[in-house]
Design a protein around this motif. Structure first.
Motif, PDB file in Angstrom:
ATOM      1  N   SER A 112       0.821  -1.209   0.000  1.00 46.13           N
ATOM      2  CA  SER A 112       0.000   0.000   0.000  1.00 46.13           C
ATOM      3  C   SER A 112       0.857   1.262   0.000  1.00 46.13           C
ATOM      4  N   CYS A 113       2.008   1.199   0.699  1.00 53.54           N
ATOM      5  CA  CYS A 113       2.877   2.376   0.747  1.00 53.54           C
ATOM      6  C   CYS A 113       4.252   2.101   0.146  1.00 53.54           C
ATOM      7  N   GLY A 114       4.567   0.833  -0.121  1.00 50.24           N
ATOM      8  CA  GLY A 114       5.835   0.486  -0.743  1.00 50.24           C
ATOM      9  C   GLY A 114       7.013   0.371   0.202  1.00 50.24           C
ATOM     10  N   HIS A 115       6.781   0.471   1.492  1.00 49.69           N
ATOM     11  CA  HIS A 115       7.864   0.411   2.469  1.00 49.69           C
ATOM     12  C   HIS A 115       7.848  -0.919   3.224  1.00 49.69           C
ATOM     13  N   ALA A 116       8.966  -1.197   3.892  1.00 46.92           N
ATOM     14  CA  ALA A 116       9.038  -2.373   4.755  1.00 46.92           C
ATOM     15  C   ALA A 116       8.005  -2.224   5.871  1.00 46.92           C
ATOM     16  N   PHE A 117       7.288  -3.303   6.159  1.00 45.41           N
ATOM     17  CA  PHE A 117       6.227  -3.224   7.163  1.00 45.41           C
ATOM     18  C   PHE A 117       6.797  -3.386   8.565  1.00 45.41           C
ATOM     19  N   LYS A 118       6.414  -2.477   9.442  1.00 43.44           N
ATOM     20  CA  LYS A 118       6.703  -2.588  10.868  1.00 43.44           C
ATOM     21  C   LYS A 118       5.432  -2.255  11.618  1.00 43.44           C
ATOM     22  N   ALA A 119       5.007  -3.163  12.490  1.00 45.10           N
ATOM     23  CA  ALA A 119       3.735  -2.986  13.190  1.00 45.10           C
ATOM     24  C   ALA A 119       3.802  -1.850  14.205  1.00 45.10           C
ATOM     25  N   LYS A 120       2.717  -1.108  14.293  1.00 47.55           N
ATOM     26  CA  LYS A 120       2.570  -0.061  15.309  1.00 47.55           C
ATOM     27  C   LYS A 120       1.168  -0.163  15.887  1.00 47.55           C
ATOM     28  N   LEU A 121       1.051  -0.047  17.201  1.00 50.94           N
ATOM     29  CA  LEU A 121      -0.252  -0.113  17.851  1.00 50.94           C
ATOM     30  C   LEU A 121      -0.721   1.288  18.209  1.00 50.94           C
ATOM     31  N   ILE A 122      -1.957   1.588  17.836  1.00 47.47           N
ATOM     32  CA  ILE A 122      -2.546   2.877  18.154  1.00 47.47           C
ATOM     33  C   ILE A 122      -3.860   2.653  18.892  1.00 47.47           C
ATOM     34  N   CYS A 123      -4.351   3.699  19.528  1.00 47.66           N
ATOM     35  CA  CYS A 123      -5.659   3.659  20.176  1.00 47.66           C
ATOM     36  C   CYS A 123      -6.727   3.775  19.090  1.00 47.66           C
ATOM     37  N   GLN A 124      -7.664   2.844  19.083  1.00 47.41           N
ATOM     38  CA  GLN A 124      -8.713   2.840  18.067  1.00 47.41           C
ATOM     39  C   GLN A 124      -9.581   4.091  18.155  1.00 47.41           C
ATOM     40  N   HIS A 125      -9.641   4.709  19.336  1.00 48.96           N
ATOM     41  CA  HIS A 125     -10.519   5.865  19.534  1.00 48.96           C
ATOM     42  C   HIS A 125      -9.866   7.167  19.064  1.00 48.96           C
ATOM     43  N   SER A 279     -13.419  -3.624  28.504  1.00 52.47           N
ATOM     44  CA  SER A 279     -12.053  -3.529  28.994  1.00 52.47           C
ATOM     45  C   SER A 279     -11.959  -2.448  30.061  1.00 52.47           C
ATOM     46  N   GLN A 280     -11.272  -2.769  31.143  1.00 55.40           N
ATOM     47  CA  GLN A 280     -11.060  -1.793  32.194  1.00 55.40           C
ATOM     48  C   GLN A 280      -9.716  -1.099  32.029  1.00 55.40           C
ATOM     49  N   LEU A 281      -8.980  -1.468  30.969  1.00 53.38           N
ATOM     50  CA  LEU A 281      -7.764  -0.734  30.652  1.00 53.38           C
ATOM     51  C   LEU A 281      -8.170   0.559  29.943  1.00 53.38           C
ATOM     52  N   ILE A 282      -7.698   1.671  30.483  1.00 57.09           N
ATOM     53  CA  ILE A 282      -8.086   2.987  29.981  1.00 57.09           C
ATOM     54  C   ILE A 282      -6.889   3.676  29.336  1.00 57.09           C
ATOM     55  N   HIS A 283      -7.106   4.252  28.158  1.00 57.45           N
ATOM     56  CA  HIS A 283      -6.074   5.059  27.511  1.00 57.45           C
ATOM     57  C   HIS A 283      -6.179   6.478  28.058  1.00 57.45           C
ATOM     58  N   LYS A 284      -5.225   6.839  28.906  1.00 55.46           N
ATOM     59  CA  LYS A 284      -5.309   8.117  29.612  1.00 55.46           C
ATOM     60  C   LYS A 284      -5.273   9.307  28.664  1.00 55.46           C
ATOM     61  N   THR A 285      -4.654   9.161  27.504  1.00 57.96           N
ATOM     62  CA  THR A 285      -4.535  10.271  26.559  1.00 57.96           C
ATOM     63  C   THR A 285      -5.902  10.790  26.132  1.00 57.96           C
ATOM     64  N   CYS A 286      -6.856   9.864  25.917  1.00 57.08           N
ATOM     65  CA  CYS A 286      -8.183  10.285  25.464  1.00 57.08           C
ATOM     66  C   CYS A 286      -9.288   9.894  26.444  1.00 57.08           C
ATOM     67  N   GLY A 287      -8.966   9.068  27.442  1.00 61.28           N
ATOM     68  CA  GLY A 287      -9.944   8.664  28.448  1.00 61.28           C
ATOM     69  C   GLY A 287     -10.871   7.547  28.027  1.00 61.28           C
ATOM     70  N   ALA A 288     -10.645   6.959  26.850  1.00 56.69           N
ATOM     71  CA  ALA A 288     -11.529   5.909  26.355  1.00 56.69           C
ATOM     72  C   ALA A 288     -11.079   4.539  26.832  1.00 56.69           C
ATOM     73  N   SER A 289     -12.026   3.609  26.899  1.00 48.43           N
ATOM     74  CA  SER A 289     -11.705   2.218  27.178  1.00 48.43           C
ATOM     75  C   SER A 289     -10.800   1.710  26.058  1.00 48.43           C
ATOM     76  N   LEU A 290      -9.709   1.055  26.449  1.00 46.45           N
ATOM     77  CA  LEU A 290      -8.664   0.729  25.489  1.00 46.45           C
ATOM     78  C   LEU A 290      -9.110  -0.320  24.476  1.00 46.45           C
ATOM     79  N   GLN A 291      -9.007   0.034  23.207  1.00 46.44           N
ATOM     80  CA  GLN A 291      -9.141  -0.901  22.098  1.00 46.44           C
ATOM     81  C   GLN A 291      -7.954  -0.631  21.189  1.00 46.44           C
ATOM     82  N   GLN A 292      -7.007  -1.572  21.134  1.00 48.05           N
ATOM     83  CA  GLN A 292      -5.823  -1.325  20.339  1.00 48.05           C
ATOM     84  C   GLN A 292      -6.065  -1.660  18.875  1.00 48.05           C
ATOM     85  N   GLN A 293      -5.365  -0.946  17.997  1.00 41.96           N
ATOM     86  CA  GLN A 293      -5.476  -1.147  16.554  1.00 41.96           C
ATOM     87  C   GLN A 293      -4.077  -1.223  15.982  1.00 41.96           C
ATOM     88  N   LEU A 294      -3.808  -2.220  15.152  1.00 39.07           N
ATOM     89  CA  LEU A 294      -2.493  -2.385  14.554  1.00 39.07           C
ATOM     90  C   LEU A 294      -2.467  -1.722  13.181  1.00 39.07           C
TER      91      LEU A 294
END
Length: 311
Positions: A112-125, A279-294
């Motif tokens: 999709s971007c032509g680069h070597a893939f390296k996984a990164k996890l972000i907050c879905q919210h 999930s009771q894990l909270i992402h403090k940056t946005c205050g949302a219940s944590l849902q990770q996205q790769l």
């Protein structure tokens, strides 16, 4: 103790199915294009009997679909829609194995971007990159208590309801060069798995692990010692007399935790009652219940299996 709920049983069964060395190897091979029995055999090194059994389990649970091939007595094994959703967990397992072994995995190109893939996890919210310091545990006024659920989940092993044995082969296999098998054995050990989950929920002290997991002190001590030896946890003293310690996941341990969290999200997403547990894990940056996205670390797009090729 209260009987484990349907959701807890679902989580336990899902981890028993996916979080083992051979199944992860099969899934990674499938995402790299394997679809025939002989191809799986040569790429994974699994015995014929074990491969047959694992493929049967994956087709029974509708992760892979068994279809006729151009040979009358041979079949193709292709992903179902549900199976394709395991791509993120497979990519995280791949990076975890590489971190553990110290050997870089075979490079993947993200077309999709032509680069070597390296996984990164972000907050879905909020779409911000996830960092451990920005994640906390919070008991909400509604929903189920995650720590209580964890306490119930360990009963599946004690009462013999889970498939995974209480004692793992990890202690027999923790020497030598086969480091990738150590990764799967640790994740596949019920006590190791629960200790990692508990630590993600901010349980850090020996006595707190004992109380929450109802684990024997000798068993807990052995697991924590193994975690330190394998670089999963770091031990920090917080009291001198008598000496008391905190145990926290290392960078490598947090990678294992993110993999486990990804599997948990996948398991609950496929269950009709999964929405009953939050999930009771909270992402403090946005205050949302944590849902990770790769996502791809270069273009921030969620990868699709057909966009990843071995370089």
């Amino acid at each position: 103790m209260k009987a484990p709920s349907h959701i807890l049983q679902t989580i336990a069964d899902g981890l028993d199915l996916i979080a083992n060395r051979w199944t992860l190897s099969i899934l990674q091979a499938a995402f790299q294009g394997c679809c025939r029995f002989d191809d799986f055999l040569s790429q994974t090194g699994i015995s014929r009997a074990t491969l047959s059994r694992r493929l049967e389990e994956l087709t029974h649970h509708k992760i892979l679909i068994k279809t006729p091939s151009d040979h009358p007595r041979r079949f193709l094994y292709v992903f179902s829609e549900r199976g394709l959703e395991l791509l993120n967990a497979s990519l995280l397992a791949r990076e975890l194995e590489a971190a553990w072994s110290g050997q870089a995995p075979r490079p993947l190109k993200h077309t999709s971007c032509g680069h070597a893939f390296k996984a990164k996890l972000i907050c879905q919210h909020c779409k911000e990159e996830l960092h451990d310091k920005d994640i906390t545990w919070q008991q909400l006024a509604h929903g189920r208590d995650e720590l209580q659920e964890l306490n119930q989940l360990q009963a599946l092993s004690i009462n013999g309801q889970g498939k995974r044995p209480r004692e793992s082969a990890v202690f027999k296999n923790s020497t030598g060069d086969n480091k990738q098998s150590i990764v799967a054995n640790i994740i596949g050990d019920r006590w190791c798995l629960l200790i990692i989950i508990a630590n993600l929920l901010k349980v850090e002290r020996f006595d707190d692990f004992l109380k929450l997991l109802n684990i024997a002190p000798s068993t807990l001590n052995a697991r924590l010692k193994l975690f330190q030896e394998q670089g999963l946890m770091v031990k920090q003293q917080y009291q001198d007399n008598p000496p008391r310690f905190n145990y926290q996941l290392s960078k490598k341990g947090l990678m294992a935790g993110r993999f486990i969290s990804e599997l948990r999200q996948w398991i609950l997403a496929g269950d009709e009652q999964g929405k009953a547990i939050g999930s009771q894990l909270i992402h403090k940056t946005c205050g949302a219940s944590l849902q990770q996205q790769l996502v791809c670390g270069h273009c921030n797009e969620t990868p699709q299996s057909e966009q990843l090729f071995s370089k």
